[in-house]
Design a protein around this motif. Structure first.
Motif, PDB file in Angstrom:
ATOM      1  N   SER A 347      -1.604  -4.559  -3.871  1.00  0.00           N
ATOM      2  CA  SER A 347      -1.767  -3.146  -4.191  1.00  0.00           C
ATOM      3  C   SER A 347      -0.539  -2.352  -3.768  1.00  0.00           C
ATOM      4  O   SER A 347       0.013  -1.573  -4.547  1.00  0.00           O
ATOM      5  CB  SER A 347      -2.992  -2.575  -3.472  1.00  0.00           C
ATOM      6  N   TYR A 348      -0.114  -2.555  -2.514  1.00  0.00           N
ATOM      7  CA  TYR A 348       1.024  -1.796  -2.001  1.00  0.00           C
ATOM      8  C   TYR A 348       2.298  -2.132  -2.755  1.00  0.00           C
ATOM      9  O   TYR A 348       3.076  -1.260  -3.129  1.00  0.00           O
ATOM     10  CB  TYR A 348       1.217  -2.066  -0.496  1.00  0.00           C
ATOM     11  N   PHE A 349       2.491  -3.420  -2.971  1.00  0.00           N
ATOM     12  CA  PHE A 349       3.723  -3.856  -3.640  1.00  0.00           C
ATOM     13  C   PHE A 349       3.812  -3.277  -5.053  1.00  0.00           C
ATOM     14  O   PHE A 349       4.805  -2.658  -5.435  1.00  0.00           O
ATOM     15  CB  PHE A 349       3.752  -5.387  -3.678  1.00  0.00           C
ATOM     16  N   ALA A 351       2.152  -0.756  -6.375  1.00  0.00           N
ATOM     17  CA  ALA A 351       2.223   0.707  -6.391  1.00  0.00           C
ATOM     18  C   ALA A 351       3.627   1.178  -6.050  1.00  0.00           C
ATOM     19  O   ALA A 351       4.142   2.132  -6.639  1.00  0.00           O
ATOM     20  CB  ALA A 351       1.213   1.293  -5.413  1.00  0.00           C
ATOM     21  N   THR A 352       4.267   0.482  -5.090  1.00  0.00           N
ATOM     22  CA  THR A 352       5.606   0.897  -4.677  1.00  0.00           C
ATOM     23  C   THR A 352       6.615   0.668  -5.806  1.00  0.00           C
ATOM     24  O   THR A 352       7.410   1.556  -6.132  1.00  0.00           O
ATOM     25  CB  THR A 352       6.031   0.149  -3.406  1.00  0.00           C
ATOM     26  N   ILE A 353       6.551  -0.513  -6.402  1.00  0.00           N
ATOM     27  CA  ILE A 353       7.476  -0.799  -7.512  1.00  0.00           C
ATOM     28  C   ILE A 353       7.284   0.221  -8.636  1.00  0.00           C
ATOM     29  O   ILE A 353       8.235   0.834  -9.118  1.00  0.00           O
ATOM     30  CB  ILE A 353       7.219  -2.218  -8.082  1.00  0.00           C
ATOM     31  N   ALA A 354       6.017   0.419  -9.026  1.00  0.00           N
ATOM     32  CA  ALA A 354       5.748   1.323 -10.153  1.00  0.00           C
ATOM     33  C   ALA A 354       6.158   2.755  -9.825  1.00  0.00           C
ATOM     34  O   ALA A 354       6.682   3.470 -10.678  1.00  0.00           O
ATOM     35  CB  ALA A 354       4.270   1.265 -10.534  1.00  0.00           C
ATOM     36  N   MET A 501      -6.720  -4.479  -4.300  1.00  0.00           N
ATOM     37  CA  MET A 501      -7.857  -4.076  -3.480  1.00  0.00           C
ATOM     38  C   MET A 501      -9.012  -3.579  -4.332  1.00  0.00           C
ATOM     39  O   MET A 501     -10.165  -3.901  -4.091  1.00  0.00           O
ATOM     40  CB  MET A 501      -7.432  -2.966  -2.517  1.00  0.00           C
ATOM     41  N   ILE A 502      -8.681  -2.753  -5.342  1.00  0.00           N
ATOM     42  CA  ILE A 502      -9.755  -2.167  -6.139  1.00  0.00           C
ATOM     43  C   ILE A 502     -10.468  -3.258  -6.948  1.00  0.00           C
ATOM     44  O   ILE A 502     -11.674  -3.192  -7.177  1.00  0.00           O
ATOM     45  CB  ILE A 502      -9.217  -1.022  -7.039  1.00  0.00           C
ATOM     46  N   ILE A 503      -9.712  -4.303  -7.337  1.00  0.00           N
ATOM     47  CA  ILE A 503     -10.328  -5.422  -8.069  1.00  0.00           C
ATOM     48  C   ILE A 503     -11.265  -6.183  -7.135  1.00  0.00           C
ATOM     49  O   ILE A 503     -12.402  -6.517  -7.500  1.00  0.00           O
ATOM     50  CB  ILE A 503      -9.236  -6.372  -8.618  1.00  0.00           C
ATOM     51  N   LEU A 524      -8.842   1.426   1.065  1.00  0.00           N
ATOM     52  CA  LEU A 524      -8.319   2.246  -0.035  1.00  0.00           C
ATOM     53  C   LEU A 524      -8.346   3.732   0.325  1.00  0.00           C
ATOM     54  O   LEU A 524      -7.389   4.472   0.060  1.00  0.00           O
ATOM     55  CB  LEU A 524      -9.156   2.035  -1.299  1.00  0.00           C
ATOM     56  N   ILE A 525      -9.456   4.157   0.936  1.00  0.00           N
ATOM     57  CA  ILE A 525      -9.578   5.577   1.285  1.00  0.00           C
ATOM     58  C   ILE A 525      -8.492   5.957   2.282  1.00  0.00           C
ATOM     59  O   ILE A 525      -7.788   6.964   2.106  1.00  0.00           O
ATOM     60  CB  ILE A 525     -10.980   5.883   1.858  1.00  0.00           C
ATOM     61  N   LEU A 526      -8.313   5.107   3.315  1.00  0.00           N
ATOM     62  CA  LEU A 526      -7.281   5.411   4.309  1.00  0.00           C
ATOM     63  C   LEU A 526      -5.896   5.383   3.681  1.00  0.00           C
ATOM     64  O   LEU A 526      -5.057   6.231   3.971  1.00  0.00           O
ATOM     65  CB  LEU A 526      -7.356   4.413   5.469  1.00  0.00           C
ATOM     66  N   SER A 527      -5.665   4.402   2.800  1.00  0.00           N
ATOM     67  CA  SER A 527      -4.348   4.312   2.150  1.00  0.00           C
ATOM     68  C   SER A 527      -4.089   5.516   1.271  1.00  0.00           C
ATOM     69  O   SER A 527      -2.952   5.805   0.925  1.00  0.00           O
ATOM     70  CB  SER A 527      -4.254   3.050   1.287  1.00  0.00           C
TER      71      SER A 527
END
Lengths: 547, 358
Positions: A347-349, A351-354, A501-503, A524-527
């Motif tokens: 998720s982080y990777f 999201a960061t790239i996009a 994560m959402i998956i 997810l909420i904290l992120s």
């Protein structure tokens, strides 16, 4: 300033969108007129769509739920906006900040928690039945409209409040000195002036609920909904109509496109709100009235956030399948992490790239939209980057899958297709928010730099970017937090090993593994909330620009 | 000569913002483009700066044609209407911005910047950020930043329009004094005729994208080339009438039944003629005075309005139905102030009439 640099940049962005969005959509379009791959042209899919009940019901349901949600969000959002902007309720900034949260947090979490609370075996459902109220469950039309209202009312609220608070006080005063009573003034002057903003917000609610996938997927149950049906048609190996997913995608695009056209052509032109001169008078209420009004506001904004509190709390409880035991436990997190920390990284990777790619394309695009207005390339770019707004995530997922599963560029089955889909969906937001920052930035600043001997391109980096940096950062964080909760295209595109994560949460809900689902939900909420804390200062302006 | 504009035309779609304008500006001259909003003065200034490309015509700095030179290579300094001081840089960093861009030797940058800051009287504020400065101070930063690079031409686009009235008057004389010291060729854009008269060596009056008149301030004021200039610069009484008779040195013209004298014209009786008389050309006479002894053409009328402004009093005097004159009277003692409704005798010297034959 006709600099070939910007013309070239615009051209490049347009080419990227033609290649990664317009051609894939055209392929869906083509597919919608074929009953099998490479088959002859036929209208059979559309005829079937109109004649089979389960198909046309999905159209009816989607539109009905969209319209009903638009109405309920108006009922919730407009009075709230009026109270917050016109009465001296306590902690206005806090109310507004809290109200923006449901838009950033994954709607899927909200649906998931409401089922835990109000499902057939839900905690509140049991309680209601125990005191004799015959509550069935949240599933169905009511539940969908309810969840969408909680989730999407901020669109109407924020649009209306910005209209209310930029309205020139003297306009209302003019009505009053002409002998109009406060109520008559509101009905004949204030309300008509904010109506276009209310309707713009309601249209956003309509579009978001029509293209939402996660909420109807679990709350709609067997009810046919376009965004879900398109996914089911596309993923079921032995679909009776291979072309039907394409047809549904095109119909979905037509619905959202119609509402966007209505917004741009009709409502945007009826925007009566001028730049604010006098702020509207804030009415001082008596202590009691103030308390009641404030409580009402906090009740609404906090009510909409209940699912997120509950998700956090139950993630620390012991769970056996769908059954919750009220004991503190870290079991859910331990299980989620030990099985694999990969989804978090993914998720982080991604999201960061996009986000980075969106910035790279979106900021120059925003610059071209504001500083090169009325040129052919800026006009084209404006239309092109509007397209992602009308393509539902499900449809984009289908389009990218079929466009890049063969040929010179094969992306289907790689992580890059996920990053690509996120970039296409979020880049327009980055471009719009950059554009709105630039609108407020006097072009004389850039001209001053140029006249002092710094070339236009260097000026962009030495002056323009430097002044935009706060706003860009806020836009980037907003893009990032909404990408990590992107479900509708991810569910179609994610290759093995690239589950996010959402998956994981989605799979948990589907397989009644509520423990894992709630653990990922609270991560997810904290992120989402933690990065947002850094930009609360920018949030309000940013939010309206994204609308 | 330092700067030449030859037949420049700039269009925005169907609108011709600047229409075949030609100008020659001398080295060290303070030259003002004056006109109402939308007359094309700012567009022309921006063409000179290079921020827009004229469709026709050429712009020369000395003998070098500048049309194809991008703005950052033109060696102009520019002061903007909204100051355009970089909000993320301190006063000092704003001032050295251009020096660094022009690759000035490092040891030269500091002293030159400090000198410029001192020149605009901002010494001690070098480290301040623009958000900590007043409007007038921001304007000084903008001026220092433009002048420190010692540009060939200094362009100023309504630099005082955001200041309040008193500060505007102060700052304009400072700008004039600075320019006189540095002898920088300056093109100044304004819509304020008083400002233009006060600081310029020469003024070009523009309207509808065209130059209406170029001249020294007093030439423009006392001898406006056409009705537009006459009415835009100061106020004036404008008449149209036909000639009635003439004698040795004057011609009588009938304006709506009222006869007025103008310098002798050679046209035959009954020809149409336009002319103007400035309000200050009139003299309101006291009871003891007569117009003949003063050599004035005598008039008599009823005062229809009085505007007392301290240093002067503005009267409107009705000579006949529909013929109302604006008359200024200076330095009158309070007890001699006329009242509305009073009938007064007044007069003017026909030599001060401006004739427009076109």
């Amino acid at each position: 300033m006709q600099s070939p640099f910007w013309r070239l940049t615009a051209l490049l962005i347009i080419i990227v969108f033609v290649f990664f969005l317009i051609i894939p959509i055209a392929k869906i379009m083509k597919g919608s007129f074929q009953t099998e791959e490479a088959g002859p042209f036929t209208l059979k899919n559309y005829k079937d769509f109109a004649s089979y009940r389960s198909y046309w019901r999905s159209f009816f349901n989607s539109v009905f739920i969209g319209l009903a949600s638009a109405i309920t969000t108006i009922l919730v959002g407009v009075p709230l906006a009026f109270i917050v902007s016109r009465w001296n309720v306590m902690g206005k900034a806090l109310i507004i900040t809290l109200s923006t949260l449901p838009l950033m947090l994954p709607s899927f979490i909200s649906a998931f928690v409401w089922i835990i609370l109000l499902g057939r075996q839900g905690m509140i459902t049991h309680f209601l039945r125990s005191i004799g109220i015959p509550f069935e469950s949240i599933y169905g039309y009511f539940g969908l409209i309810f969840v969408f209202t909680c989730q999407l009312y901020p669109y109407v609220f924020l649009m209306t409040i910005s209209a209310f608070s930029t309205m020139d006080e003297s306009i209302e005063e003019a009505a009053k000195v002409l002998g109009s009573s406060p109520l008559r003034t509101f009905i004949t002057v204030s309300f008509p002036l904010v109506l276009p903003s209310i309707l713009s917000g309601a249209l956003l609610v309509f579009m978001s609920s029509v293209e939402n996938f996660g909420v109807p997927m679990i709350i709609g149950e067997q009810m046919p909904i376009l965004a879900v049906s398109a996914y089911v048609q596309f993923t079921s190996e032995i679909g009776q109509h291979p072309g039907m997913a394409h047809t549904m995608g095109i119909i979905l695009i037509l619905i959202t496109m119609t509402s966007l056209v209505v917004q741009r052509r009709y409502l945007a032109k009826r925007n009566f709100i001028q730049s604010a001169r006098g702020r509207p008078l804030v009415k001082e209420l008596s202590t009691l009235k103030k308390l009641v009004a404030s409580s009402y506001c906090y009740f609404i904004v906090l009510f909409a956030l209940i699912p997120f509190f509950v998700a956090m709390v139950i993630s620390f409880m012991e769970m056996r399948g769908p059954v919750i035991h009220p004991n503190f436990s870290l079991e859910n997190y331990i299980y989620a992490f030990t099985r694999s920390a990969r989804p978090i990284f993914n998720s982080y990777f991604l999201a960061t790239i996009a986000t980075l790619v969106s910035l790279l394309i979106g900021v120059p695009a925003g610059y071209i939209l504001t500083r090169h207005q009325r040129t052919a390339y800026s006009g084209t770019l404006d239309i092109v980057i509007m397209l992602p707004f009308v393509v539902a995530g499900t449809v984009l997922g289908i389009a990218l899958t079929i466009a890049f599963n063969k040929g010179i560029l094969i992306l289907t089955g790689t992580w890059m297709i996920l990053a690509l889909s996120y970039t296409i969906r979020k880049m327009p937001f980055v471009a719009r928010s950059s554009a709105s920052i630039l609108y407020q930035l006097n072009p004389e600043l850039e001209e001053a730099s140029i006249s002092l001997g710094v070339s236009p391109m260097k000026t962009f980096f030495k002056v323009t970017i430097r002044l935009m940096v706060g706003g860009i950062l806020a836009g980037a964080i907003l893009a990032w937090v909404t990408i990590i909760s992107e479900l509708s295209s991810t569910i179609i595109l994610y290759p093995p090993g690239w589950s996010t994560m959402i998956i994981e949460m989605f799979q948990g809900v589907i397989s009644d593994d509520m423990g894992t689902a709630s653990a990922f939900a609270s991560i997810l909420i904290l992120s989402t909330v933690i990065p947002l804390l850094f930009i609360t200062r920018y949030l309000r302006g940013e939010q309206t620009s994204i609308l | 000569m330092s700067l030449r504009v030859v037949g420049v035309t700039k269009r925005f779609g169907d609108l011709v913002a600047v229409n075949k304008v030609s100008l020659q500006i001398e080295r060290g001259e303070f030259f003002t483009l004056l006109g109402p909003s939308g007359c094309g003065k700012t567009t022309l200034l921006r063409s000179i700066a290079g921020f827009n490309q004229p469709e026709e015509g050429e712009i020369y700095f000395y003998e070098k044609k500048m049309n194809k030179v991008p703005p950052h290579k033109r060696d102009v300094g520019m002061v903007f209407q909204n100051y355009a001081v970089f909000p993320h840089l301190s006063v000092y960093d704003n001032v050295i911005y251009g020096l660094k861009a022009k690759k000035t030797a490092a040891q030269e940058i500091g002293p030159r910047a400090l000198k410029a800051i001192e020149m605009v009287r901002l010494k001690g504020l070098e480290k301040r950020l623009p958000s900590q400065l007043s409007g007038g101070q921001l304007q000084r930063v903008a001026i220092a930043r433009a002048l420190v690079v010692e540009p060939e031409v200094l362009l100023m686009d309504e630099p005082l329009s955001n200041l309040d009235a008193k500060l505007r008057v102060e700052t304009r004389s400072e700008i004039r004094a600075l320019q006189q010291n540095l002898k920088t060729t300056t093109i100044y854009v304004t819509h304020d005729q008083e400002e233009a008269l006060a600081i310029s060596d020469r003024i070009a009056v523009m309207d509808f994208g065209k130059i209406q008149q170029v001249g020294r301030p007093w030439e423009i004021y006392t001898n406006p080339a056409n009705r537009f200039v006459a009415e835009f610069i100061g106020t004036t009484n404008f008449f149209e009438g036909e000639t009635v008779s003439k004698n040795e040195d004057s011609t009588l013209v009938s304006v709506k039944g009222v006869e007025l004298a103008i310098p002798r014209q050679e046209e035959s009786k009954g020809s149409q003629i336009s002319f103007a008389i400035r309000p200050e050309a009139f003299r309101v006479l006291e009871d003891t005075e007569t117009s003949l002894t003063k050599g004035l053409f005598p008039l008599k009328g009823r005062i229809s309005s009085v505007e007392y402004l301290g240093t002067l009093t503005k009267y409107e005097i009705e000579l006949a139905e529909g013929v109302i004159l604006k008359v200024n009277s200076y330095d009158i003692e309070p007890d001699k102030l006329k009242q509305t409704g009073e009938t007064v005798e007044f007069g003017y010297d026909p030599k001060r009439v401006l004739i427009y034959k076109d």
